[in-house]
Each structure stands twice: as structure tokens, then as C-alpha cells.
Design a protein around this motif. Structure first.
Motif, PDB file in Angstrom:
ATOM      1  N   UNK A  76       0.854  -1.187   0.000  1.00 23.80           N
ATOM      2  CA  UNK A  76       0.000   0.000   0.000  1.00 23.80           C
ATOM      3  C   UNK A  76       0.884   1.229   0.000  1.00 23.80           C
ATOM      4  N   UNK A  77       0.651   2.125  -0.955  1.00 26.05           N
ATOM      5  CA  UNK A  77       1.466   3.328  -1.096  1.00 26.05           C
ATOM      6  C   UNK A  77       0.776   4.506  -0.425  1.00 26.05           C
ATOM      7  N   UNK A  78       1.537   5.261   0.376  1.00 26.77           N
ATOM      8  CA  UNK A  78       0.992   6.392   1.116  1.00 26.77           C
ATOM      9  C   UNK A  78       1.759   7.671   0.755  1.00 26.77           C
ATOM     10  N   UNK A  79       1.067   8.730   0.309  1.00 29.52           N
ATOM     11  CA  UNK A  79       1.735   9.994  -0.009  1.00 29.52           C
ATOM     12  C   UNK A  79       1.945  10.835   1.248  1.00 29.52           C
ATOM     13  N   UNK A  80       2.835  10.380   2.127  1.00 32.19           N
ATOM     14  CA  UNK A  80       3.023  11.023   3.419  1.00 32.19           C
ATOM     15  C   UNK A  80       4.502  11.270   3.672  1.00 32.19           C
TER      16      UNK A  80
END
Length: 284
Positions: free
Chosen positions: A164-168
Motif C-alpha cells: 500500500x502506497x501512502x503519499x506522506x
């Protein structure tokens, strides 16, 4: 000898004169890419099928543009990743970091370990773990829009629904996982401000945000990884963080026992240079 093999020999000499570290390999990789064959199949390309775009690729490599930008692919452990301008090209030394993380996860008595990759870049470490550790649930964190785009491509292609990719930002990522993570891994920016990488492929083409750390010693992002890992990890969980070969002692001091770190150790890469730190959190 075929026309293509003759041209590869000439190209090898040109790349060697330009200071390319692996001229023969790079010439063959470009030839294979242009002609749509494997390197082992170069001898099968007919003279009539020789494509002059080969020399365009050689000219770009001669100017020290990264091979991976020319072919659009980087190989990392068992993966073939899409890369290009805007994302850090994963290096062999980082494969050692990924390998350590994979070995620790396999040793854990956890059915479905939770892993966080802080600053995933192309997704290389996260995807390697997902591919090689059965049932691992991997969270990849990337705040830079350019790198995020490349990571998304690779995770869509190779993630098998387990990354799961998170833009954080790595400094405050994933509060919903506090105290639940089995392993945190990171290859953050760590080159000190003012230092200049020797290799033009790195200096002129890798994005500066992936290279240069903040703070006078370049280690502010490593400090952020330490704080985030301390927040995310369950008792007994592990952290692994890459650093420059001259930063081993400095990074070691950033993971003190009073913060709950145990078994802290600096590891060497395949060239026997200090390359990454590992530590276990919160258990005697």
C-alpha cells in the motif's frame, strides 16, 4: 562476428574512454534494449536488423546519463523496476539492506508481518519484501510527487495487492499503525549539504531531494526515521536504515538505549564499508 557484436566492441571502447565503470555490460544492455532481445541473444540479431538507435543510446551513456534512464529499467534483487528522471535509481548496496530485512522477517514468529518502508522511492525495498516474504503486509511511504509516480507504477505492476502506497512524509507517517509494526526500513537522504557525489550519474541525474539530507551533518531525516520507527514499532520490532559509509558512528549514536533501542549494530556492504544500521526496539 555479427555487425551488432562489432558495434558493441566499438561502443565498449568509447564508454571505457568516457570513464563508464562497466563499459561492456552497459553496451550490451543498450544493444539488448534497442533490439528487443536478451543479452545472451545478441549474437542472433541479423545484420539487416541492426538499429542505429543503438548509437544514440551509447552517446547518452557516454555523456554519463544513467543506463537505467536509457533503458527505463533498474534491476534490484529479483525485480525489474521502471525508473527514470525524478526518482532515485536503486543501487546494489541497498540490496544488502533489503536482504537483511527479508531475513529478519522470515525468522519472526509472525504469520503476516507488518512492514513500513519510509521514503520508498521507486518501491524497490517494499516490493522486494512483498515478493520474498510470504503474507507480509507492506506500507510504502513517499512524499515526493515525482518519486511517488514511479512507485505507483511499480507497485501497480508488481505489488500483488500486498503493498500500500501512502503519499506522506516519513516524519509523521501512518499514525494509525503506532505500536503495531514488525519492521521499519528506510533509505533516506543522508548526503551532507555541500558534499558532492563523485559519480556524475548520481550528482547530475538523481533527484537532490533523495540524496541530500537536512541539517549540518545531513542526518536530520535519519533522526526523523528514528522517531517514527520508535512510534510505529511493537516491542521486539526491528529498524534498518541506510547511511553513508562515513556516517556509521554518527548514526549509531542516534539510536540510544535510553530511547528503547537494543542490539544496535552497524553493518557493512559488499565492499566492506559501513552501510546501514539495525536495531531492535523495546525488549531486553
Amino acid at each position: 562476428m555479427s555487425l551488432l557484436l562489432d558495434e558493441i566492441a566499438l561502443a565498449t571502447a568509447r564508454l571505457a574512454e568516457a570513464g563508464v565503470p562497466s563499459p561492456r555490460t552497459d553496451a550490451e544492455e543498450i544493444a539488448a534494449f534497442v533490439h528487443g532481445v536478451r543479452r545472451s541473444e545478441l549474437h542472433t540479431v541479423k545484420d539487416s536488423d541492426f538499429d542505429a538507435l543503438f548509437w544514440e543510446g551509447i552517446a547518452r551513456r557516454e555523456a554519463r546519463e544513467p543506463l537505467q534512464h536509457i533503458t527505463g529499467r533498474a534491476y534490484f534483487r529479483y525485480l525489474s523496476l521502471e525508473v527514470g528522471p525524478g526518482v532515485f535509481v536503486p543501487r546494489p548496496e541497498t540490496e544488502v539492506v533489503a536482504g537483511w530485512a527479508i531475513d529478519r522477517l522470515r525468522e519472526m514468529d509472525v504469520a503476516s508481518p507488518i512492514v513500513v518502508d519510509l521514503g520508498t522511492g521507486s518501491g524497490a525495498i517494499a516490493l522486494s519484501i512483498a515478493q520474498e516474504v510470504a503474507l507480509a503486509r507492506v506500507h510504502a511511504v513517499e512524499v515526493d510527487p515525482g518519486a511517488y509516480t514511479w512507485a505507483k507504477r511499480n507497485i501497480t505492476e508488481l505489488g500483488q495487492g500486498r503493498v500500500t502506497l501512502h503519499p506522506e512524509d516519513l516524519a509523521d507517517a501512518l499514525p494509525e499503525l503506532n505500536g503495531q509494526v514488525d519492521l521499519v526500513v528506510s533509505n533516506p537522504p543522508y548526503i551532507p549539504p555541500g558534499a558532492v557525489p563523485r559519480d556524475p550519474e548520481v550528482r547530475d541525474y538523481d533527484p537532490g531531494r533523495a540524496l541530500y539530507g537536512s541539517g549540518p551533518d545531513g542526518l536530520d531525516e535519519v533522526r526523523a526515521v528514528e522517531r517514527t520507527a520508535r512510534r510505529l514499532l511493537r516491542p521486539g520490532g526491528f529498524v534498518a536504515v541506510e547511511h553513508a559509509d562515513v556516517q556509521g558512528s554518527a548514526v549509531y549514536l542516534l539510536f540510544p538505549e535510553e530511547h528503547g533501542w537494543r542490539d544496535t549494530r552497524v553493518h557493512q556492504d559488499l565492499t566492506r564499508r559501513d552501510r546501514f544500521l539495525t536495531a531492535r526496539f523495546g525488549q531486553e
